[in-house]
Design an enzyme around this catalytic site. Sequence first.
Site, PDB file in Angstrom:
ATOM      1  CG  ASP A  95      39.264  46.763  34.649  1.00  0.00           C
ATOM      2  OD1 ASP A  95      40.178  45.957  34.394  1.00  0.00           O
ATOM      3  OD2 ASP A  95      39.427  47.766  35.374  1.00  0.00           O
ATOM      4  CB  VAL A  96      37.706  40.691  32.541  1.00  0.00           C
ATOM      5  CG1 VAL A  96      36.303  41.144  32.214  1.00  0.00           C
ATOM      6  CG2 VAL A  96      38.519  40.619  31.254  1.00  0.00           C
ATOM      7  CE  LYS A  97      43.089  45.439  36.576  1.00  0.00           C
ATOM      8  NZ  LYS A  97      41.733  46.038  36.640  1.00  0.00           N
ATOM      9  NE  ARG A  98      37.948  36.456  33.743  1.00  0.00           N
ATOM     10  CZ  ARG A  98      37.333  37.074  34.744  1.00  0.00           C
ATOM     11  NH1 ARG A  98      38.023  37.836  35.569  1.00  0.00           N
ATOM     12  NH2 ARG A  98      36.026  36.919  34.941  1.00  0.00           N
ATOM     13  CB  THR A 125      41.893  44.820  31.226  1.00  0.00           C
ATOM     14  OG1 THR A 125      40.976  44.202  32.138  1.00  0.00           O
ATOM     15  CG2 THR A 125      41.500  46.275  31.014  1.00  0.00           C
TER      16      THR A 125
END
Length: 288
Positions: A95-98, A125
């Site tokens: 869950d890094v949402k880069r 993510t």
Amino acid sequence: MVQAFGERLGRAFTDHGHLCVGIDPHEYLLAEWGLPVSAVGAHEFGLRVVEACAGRVGIVKPQVAFYERFGSIGYKVLEDVLKEARDAGLVVVGDVKRGDLGSTLEAYGQAWLTPGSPLEVDAMTISAYQGFGALRSPLDLAARYGKGLFVLSATSNPEALAVQTAEIKREAQTGKTLAGALASRVVNWNRTHSEGQPIGSIGVVLGATVDFLDYGIDLAALADEPAAPILAPGFGYQGAQFADVKRLFGVAAGTTIVTASRSILASGPSGLGDAIARQSALLGEAIA
């Protein structure tokens, strides 16, 4: 040939169900577990969660921010947690949402999706709010290495409502919400890159606490083969209930990853295994 992420995800659903346990070492949880609020504590926390998940669920989702806050040592212990999870046969969603573009986003993809990288995960993510086309590099990396992406579409935080429900006024996308347009792009990508597979390798993040009609999300399109897998936060601590999975996600419930973190982690290290087994069973009954 490299096995596609969608195939591994489908096997995890079959073998262990749809529950995904978050690895989120919040400060208060570290304290409740009797661990130091440090990289050392986050390391022990992560390893214990992985150990409890192995054989009970098929998917885990480490929240990278809780390790990143400790700087370089935080990343070092995260690398250990990721390796242990992969070695345990778990599907690991980082869950890094880069979100970026060009060579910068390519470098993020290389960090998280490249086999042998210290930060290697099965899927990450990712944010496409600089345009779906900006995802070309990580999409290509995912296809090359059998990895997955989960594109933020309709998230559960209320602050996102105005942005994600804004209407697009351009060409064929006219009248669609931003959330709906991103979900449509994911559907189209899977159709052209995952032919013959029941589950595609590119999915969307849909919060379980939002009204999908308001966000312009077409669940039927997401469910059509190759189905776009859904990563669904918002269960447990945030209010959504397992009993509502089929009502909320309809025809797409069968390819939805149901994430729960604090509601499980609050059981503490001694009760963690039982809590995971219990919630996995409850979810299995709800989806059956």
